[in-house]
Structures are given as C-alpha cells and as structure tokens.
Scaffold this motif. Structure first.
Motif, mmCIF file in Angstrom:
data_model
loop_
_atom_site.group_PDB
_atom_site.id
_atom_site.type_symbol
_atom_site.label_atom_id
_atom_site.label_comp_id
_atom_site.label_asym_id
_atom_site.label_seq_id
_atom_site.Cartn_x
_atom_site.Cartn_y
_atom_site.Cartn_z
ATOM 1 N N VAL A 117 -41.400 2.597 -2.729
ATOM 2 C CA VAL A 117 -41.469 2.914 -4.159
ATOM 3 C C VAL A 117 -40.222 3.690 -4.579
ATOM 4 C CG1 VAL A 117 -42.654 4.332 -5.885
ATOM 5 C CG2 VAL A 117 -43.968 2.834 -4.397
ATOM 6 N N GLY A 118 -39.816 4.670 -3.777
ATOM 7 C CA GLY A 118 -38.620 5.433 -4.089
ATOM 8 C C GLY A 118 -37.356 4.595 -4.065
ATOM 9 N N LEU A 119 -37.362 3.548 -3.264
ATOM 10 C CA LEU A 119 -36.173 2.701 -3.133
ATOM 11 C C LEU A 119 -36.145 1.585 -4.167
ATOM 12 C CD1 LEU A 119 -33.675 2.273 -1.276
ATOM 13 C CD2 LEU A 119 -35.076 0.682 0.044
ATOM 14 N N LEU A 120 -37.300 0.964 -4.399
ATOM 15 C CA LEU A 120 -37.333 -0.241 -5.236
ATOM 16 C C LEU A 120 -38.284 -0.138 -6.423
ATOM 17 C CD1 LEU A 120 -37.430 -2.843 -2.313
ATOM 18 C CD2 LEU A 120 -35.432 -2.175 -3.654
ATOM 19 N N GLY A 121 -39.085 0.938 -6.500
ATOM 20 C CA GLY A 121 -40.051 1.071 -7.580
ATOM 21 C C GLY A 121 -41.340 0.330 -7.268
ATOM 22 N N GLY A 122 -42.268 0.362 -8.213
ATOM 23 C CA GLY A 122 -43.523 -0.340 -8.038
ATOM 24 C C GLY A 122 -44.663 0.582 -7.648
ATOM 25 N N VAL A 123 -45.696 0.009 -7.045
ATOM 26 C CA VAL A 123 -46.902 0.736 -6.646
ATOM 27 C C VAL A 123 -46.957 0.771 -5.125
ATOM 28 C CG1 VAL A 123 -49.421 0.835 -6.824
ATOM 29 C CG2 VAL A 123 -48.070 -0.083 -8.719
ATOM 30 N N TRP A 124 -47.281 1.940 -4.576
ATOM 31 C CA TRP A 124 -47.176 2.102 -3.126
ATOM 32 C C TRP A 124 -48.066 1.145 -2.373
ATOM 33 C CZ3 TRP A 124 -50.850 3.240 0.512
ATOM 34 C CH2 TRP A 124 -52.076 3.730 0.066
ATOM 35 N N TRP A 125 -49.302 0.909 -2.847
ATOM 36 C CA TRP A 125 -50.221 0.093 -2.058
ATOM 37 C C TRP A 125 -49.851 -1.386 -2.082
ATOM 38 C CZ3 TRP A 125 -52.794 -3.597 -4.787
ATOM 39 C CH2 TRP A 125 -53.007 -3.377 -6.139
ATOM 40 N N VAL A 126 -49.084 -1.812 -3.093
ATOM 41 C CA VAL A 126 -48.593 -3.197 -3.108
ATOM 42 C C VAL A 126 -47.577 -3.388 -1.980
ATOM 43 C CG1 VAL A 126 -47.335 -4.928 -4.415
ATOM 44 C CG2 VAL A 126 -49.025 -3.474 -5.562
ATOM 45 N N TRP A 127 -46.676 -2.419 -1.842
ATOM 46 C CA TRP A 127 -45.715 -2.484 -0.737
ATOM 47 C C TRP A 127 -46.425 -2.374 0.613
ATOM 48 C CZ3 TRP A 127 -41.392 -4.519 -1.837
ATOM 49 C CH2 TRP A 127 -40.732 -4.269 -3.042
ATOM 50 N N ALA A 128 -47.437 -1.517 0.659
ATOM 51 C CA ALA A 128 -48.199 -1.370 1.901
ATOM 52 C C ALA A 128 -48.866 -2.684 2.286
ATOM 53 C CB ALA A 128 -49.247 -0.264 1.750
ATOM 54 N N ALA A 129 -49.370 -3.423 1.283
ATOM 55 C CA ALA A 129 -50.004 -4.713 1.551
ATOM 56 C C ALA A 129 -48.995 -5.710 2.115
ATOM 57 C CB ALA A 129 -50.640 -5.261 0.279
ATOM 58 N N LEU A 130 -47.766 -5.697 1.582
ATOM 59 C CA LEU A 130 -46.727 -6.594 2.089
ATOM 60 C C LEU A 130 -46.382 -6.251 3.537
ATOM 61 C CD1 LEU A 130 -44.612 -8.815 1.665
ATOM 62 C CD2 LEU A 130 -43.074 -7.061 0.744
ATOM 63 N N VAL A 131 -46.261 -4.964 3.825
ATOM 64 C CA VAL A 131 -45.964 -4.540 5.196
ATOM 65 C C VAL A 131 -47.128 -4.895 6.115
ATOM 66 C CG1 VAL A 131 -45.586 -2.523 6.667
ATOM 67 C CG2 VAL A 131 -44.378 -2.727 4.478
ATOM 68 N N TRP A 132 -48.346 -4.751 5.623
ATOM 69 C CA TRP A 132 -49.524 -5.118 6.412
ATOM 70 C C TRP A 132 -49.426 -6.572 6.862
ATOM 71 C CZ3 TRP A 132 -53.114 -8.974 5.672
ATOM 72 C CH2 TRP A 132 -54.258 -8.937 6.483
ATOM 73 N N LEU A 133 -49.013 -7.452 5.966
ATOM 74 C CA LEU A 133 -48.889 -8.872 6.310
ATOM 75 C C LEU A 133 -47.836 -9.081 7.393
ATOM 76 C CD1 LEU A 133 -49.658 -11.817 5.723
ATOM 77 C CD2 LEU A 133 -47.906 -11.836 3.924
ATOM 78 N N ILE A 134 -46.717 -8.382 7.272
ATOM 79 C CA ILE A 134 -45.650 -8.509 8.275
ATOM 80 C C ILE A 134 -46.147 -8.042 9.645
ATOM 81 C CG2 ILE A 134 -43.381 -7.645 8.962
ATOM 82 C CD1 ILE A 134 -42.720 -7.439 5.958
ATOM 83 N N VAL A 135 -46.811 -6.886 9.673
ATOM 84 C CA VAL A 135 -47.305 -6.348 10.936
ATOM 85 C C VAL A 135 -48.382 -7.252 11.530
ATOM 86 C CG1 VAL A 135 -48.510 -4.395 12.005
ATOM 87 C CG2 VAL A 135 -46.716 -3.982 10.326
ATOM 88 N N ALA A 136 -49.237 -7.810 10.672
ATOM 89 C CA ALA A 136 -50.287 -8.714 11.155
ATOM 90 C C ALA A 136 -49.683 -9.946 11.824
ATOM 91 C CB ALA A 136 -51.189 -9.132 9.997
ATOM 92 N N ILE A 137 -48.606 -10.476 11.251
ATOM 93 C CA ILE A 137 -47.937 -11.641 11.835
ATOM 94 C C ILE A 137 -47.285 -11.258 13.173
ATOM 95 C CG2 ILE A 137 -46.033 -13.276 11.548
ATOM 96 C CD1 ILE A 137 -46.649 -13.218 8.528
ATOM 97 N N LEU A 138 -46.611 -10.103 13.193
ATOM 98 C CA LEU A 138 -45.991 -9.647 14.437
ATOM 99 C C LEU A 138 -47.046 -9.424 15.520
ATOM 100 C CD1 LEU A 138 -43.362 -7.074 13.093
ATOM 101 C CD2 LEU A 138 -42.896 -9.319 14.082
#
Length: 485
Positions: A117-138
């Motif tokens: 959020v500090g780097l790109l803006g937006g809502v924290w949990w939206v970014w968290a959801a995107l990271v969750w998907l990446i970690v789930a794939i890994l």
C-alpha cells in the motif's frame, strides 16, 4: 503411481541454507525488527544482544541437529520430543509447532499488505490476497524449484543490506566509528529483556533445516546449512544493527529510530546511492517477506504431512503429488493456504489493524511457540543421548550443548514473556499481555489431551508417534507392551 514419501535427495546444503535464511527475512529484520528494538527498548547495545543470542542459538542447534541425524522426520520438533520425552510431549509439541509456524506465516500478510500500500497504494487486504495466491502456487511447486527462485531474490536482498552497511560504516556520524553498541554497559540496562526478546524473534525460521531432512541429500547437509544460517544471520544482524547506530551516532540512535519522518534505514541508502536504490530496497522488502512466507508455508505443509502420515491427523493430509521418486505435500499445502485465507479474512472482517493486530500479535505468538519448542527439545536431546541411543556423539554434543542451550534459551523465553506488554504495544499492566502465552499453553494442553485419547483408544498409533515411516510390527509390539495396553 502416487508417491508415499517426500522427494528424496533433492536438496543440498545450499538450498537448505537459502530456506533457513529467507524464512528469517533479513531485510524485514533490518527495516522493522532492528529499528523497532531501538525505538521500543531504548537500548543502544542491540548489536551486542545479537552476538549473545547467536551463541545461545548455536548451543541449542548443536544438540538439535545432532539428534536430527538419528531422528529424520518432516515434523522434527514432534519427532524429537517423541523419541526423547514420549508421546504426550510429542503431541503437545506437534500442536504448538503447527500453531507457531501458522501464526508466523499468516502474520506476514499484514506486513506485506501494508508495504505494498505504501509503495503502490490501494487496500492492504487486496495486496495480501494477491500474495496469498503466489504463495499458494509456490506451495505446490517442487521445493527444489522454489529454492532457485528464492535464492536469486535472497542474493539481491543481501546485496542491498550490504550496501547499507557499507554506506553507514564508511560515513559514520561525527566522522568516528564507534564500538559502543557492542559494549556490555550499553546492553545491560533497563529494556535489555525486550532487546533479547525482539532479537530472538529475528532468528525464527533459521531452525527449519531439519524439516527438509527427508528431502536433503545427506544429514550432514542439514547440519551444515542450519549452523551456517544461524551464525550468518547472527553476524549479519549484529553488523547491520551496528551500522544503524553508527549512521546516526550511538547517542542519537534511539531518538532517530523513534522518528518515523527520518525513515531509517532507507534514508541512509537514499543519501548514499539515490532514490532509485530506495525504491529497489522497498520492492525487495516485499519479495523478502514473500520468500519468508513461502518458507514457512513449506514448513507448515511438511508438519501436517509428517503428523498425518502416522495417523495422528486424518490420513488424507499426508497426500503427496504424484511421482515415483517422491512427491510434495500437496494436501498439507492446500490446508495451510486455506487456514491462512480464513485467518486473514477474520482479521479483515473484524477491522483489525494489519500491523498492530495481525502482524504484531501473530508474530509474537509464533516466536513464543518456536522458542518454547527449542527449549523443550533441548531436554529431549539430553534424554535421548543419555539413553545411549545416539551412537558415539561427543560429551559436548550429548550433554554440554543441550544443557547450556536449554538454560540460555529458557532465560530468553522468560525475558520475552516478561516484556510481552511492550512487544504487543500494550499498557504494562494490561491483562491482554497473557493472551499470547496463554494460547501457546492451550495448544500444548490440547495436544496432550489428544495424546491421552490416542493412548487409550488408538494405542498402535500412539506407540508409533515420531516414527516417521511405519515401523516393523515387532518394534510397535515392544512399544505397546511398554504402554501396558
């Protein structure tokens, strides 16, 4: 044909070292942990605390790793407690380990969300959801492939921290390189307990090498990688925290750390190398957190697999990907991802702050759990070798290291518990400070109760706790006879 074992001989010492160091997340420790330690404790001797903690952890690790050569298991705390202290301790340790590693992994969603959020803006949990998907794939990707990806990111991350250290140490405040932060007089002051507690939390993850013991090329690879990870991190954190003090001056480092407008340590990087390096460092902070999340995800999945394989948890949790040479714990990975999604969603619905609520609380719970397990395992190591089950290990490995390590670790654990109010940003007399150790204790009790149920109603499962793979019927019969069931 579906495999029934983890992939064998896939990870060398280098890969294991990468997982241990990346789980600790060095850039996160520098940007968050070191600065927070100076700010909250007021202790200038933070670098000295890292040196002492490293000594304690090496002592704990010597016996822990020696026993891991004889007890190779995907859930090492659980297996070592089983072999050294018995089934009740093993089940209690299993639940505590699952709670601890899940809490640490899930806490990082708050940190990575706020950083993005500090780097790109937006809502924290939206970014968290995107990271969750990446970690789930890994999590369902071959662990050897993960090591290559994480290793590349880790190399750049360490390079950026090294740039900071060079800039700070070659341009010290006042023109003089001060060694005061390493002096005992700057450490053993009011707040020292908090410095030890926060410093210990910075190492969590470095102990995960034995989790990959069944996938390692040799037991010696696990030992070498883990000891090197602990000593490397200790030296790296001591030097980097010293560099922070040198950059602004030991007499001013506490005030500088408490001033968010100053922006340590990024302000030092910006002054020395320009704003573009600060941007790169911020991006690397994100990748550092993601790498740590992936490492803890792997640890959680393997714990679930290792425990389920023995019938302590539902057998379907031991499901692996297909492959004749061994697989990846896909069921454990899916369960870990599901738990993470549910927990983060609960914090979002409750409107909790992602940093003070999600990150601070869960990471503290996780650090308490893992440190408690290390101390308990030191007792298991001592009893295991005292029973003559470890071959010809030296007296130092069998007796001195686990004893000294357990004592040192116990003191750090007491320091952590006594400073929970400051760690959790609570008033000193707040009763909420007991929630974190209470949860860890409740997890241990739940595991012990489960062990009692298994002993009474599923004695064969209880007798095989910590075995790793099914033991010969004769061995189990001997254990059953010892239980008098």
């Amino acid at each position: 044909m579906r495999s029934v074992t983890l992939a064998r001989r896939k990870l060398g010492a280098g890969s294991l070292w990468i997982f241990g160091v990346s789980a600790s997340s060095p850039l996160t420790v520098l940007v968050g942990g070191v600065i927070a330690t100076y700010a909250t404790t007021g202790v200038v001797g933070v670098p000295a605390s890292f040196v002492l903690i490293t000594v304690a952890l090496v002592l704990l690790a010597v016996g822990y790793l020696a026993m891991s050569r004889h007890v190779t298991h995907a859930a090492p705390f659980y297996a070592m407690l089983a072999q050294g202290l018995g089934g009740t301790a093993a089940a209690a340790g299993a639940v505590v380990a699952l709670v601890g590693y899940h809490c640490i992994q899930i806490s990082l969603y708050g940190l990575v969300g706020v950083t993005l959020v500090g780097l790109l803006g937006g809502v924290w949990w939206v970014w968290a959801a995107l990271v969750w998907l990446i970690v789930a794939i890994l999590g369902v990707t071959r662990v050897s492939a993960n090591a290559r990806i994480v290793g590349t990111l880790l190399a750049v991350e360490i390079g950026v921290i090294a740039l900071f250290d060079i800039a700070a140490l070659t341009h010290p405040a006042g023109g003089t390189l001060s060694w005061a932060p390493f002096e005992p007089s700057t450490l053993f002051v009011n707040g020292a307990g908090g410095a030890f507690a926060l410093g210990m939390a910075a190492f969590v993850g470095a102990e995960t090498g034995p989790v990959y013991g069944e996938e390692a090329r040799s037991p010696s690879a696990v030992r070498q990688a883990t000891l090197l990870a602990v000593t490397f991190l200790g030296a790296f954190y001591a030097v980097s925290s010293w560099a922070v003090a040198v950059a602004v001056g030991p007499d001013h480092v506490v005030d500088a750390a408490r001033d968010p407008q100053l922006g340590l340590p990024f302000s030092v990087l910006g002054s020395a190398y320009g704003p573009s390096v600060v941007t790169v460092a911020t991006l690397l902070l994100v990748t550092s957190v993601v790498a740590a999340m992936a490492a803890f995800h792997h640890a959680c999945a393997r714990y679930l697999f290792g425990i389920a394989r023995e019938g302590v948890l539902p057998a379907r949790l031991a499901q692996l990907t297909e492959g004749t040479a061994g697989g990846t714990p896909v069921a454990g990975s899916v369960v870990q991802s599901t738990i993470a999604a549910v927990m983060v969603a609960m914090f979002v619905v409750a409107g909790a702050d992602p940093m003070t609520g999600l990150f601070t609380w869960l990471s503290t719970i996780g650090a308490l759990a893992i440190l408690g397990l290390l101390v308990a395992t030191s007792v298991a190591v001592y009893r295991f070798f005292r029973a003559g089950r470890g071959g010809t290990e030296s007296w130092f490995v069998r007796v001195a290291a686990p004893t000294l390590g357990g004592i040192c670790g116990g003191f750090v654990l007491m320091f952590m518990i006594s400073n929970l109010a400051s760690l959790l940003l609570l008033p000193p007399d707040s009763p909420r400070r007991w929630l974190a150790p209470g949860l860890v204790a409740a997890a241990a009790v739940a595991g012990a109760v489960w062990a009692g149920w298994l002993r009474r109603f599923r004695p064969r499962v209880y007798a095989g706790l910590g075995a790793g793979t099914p033991e010969p019927i004769g061995v189990l019969d001997q254990r059953l006879a010892a239980l008098d069931v």
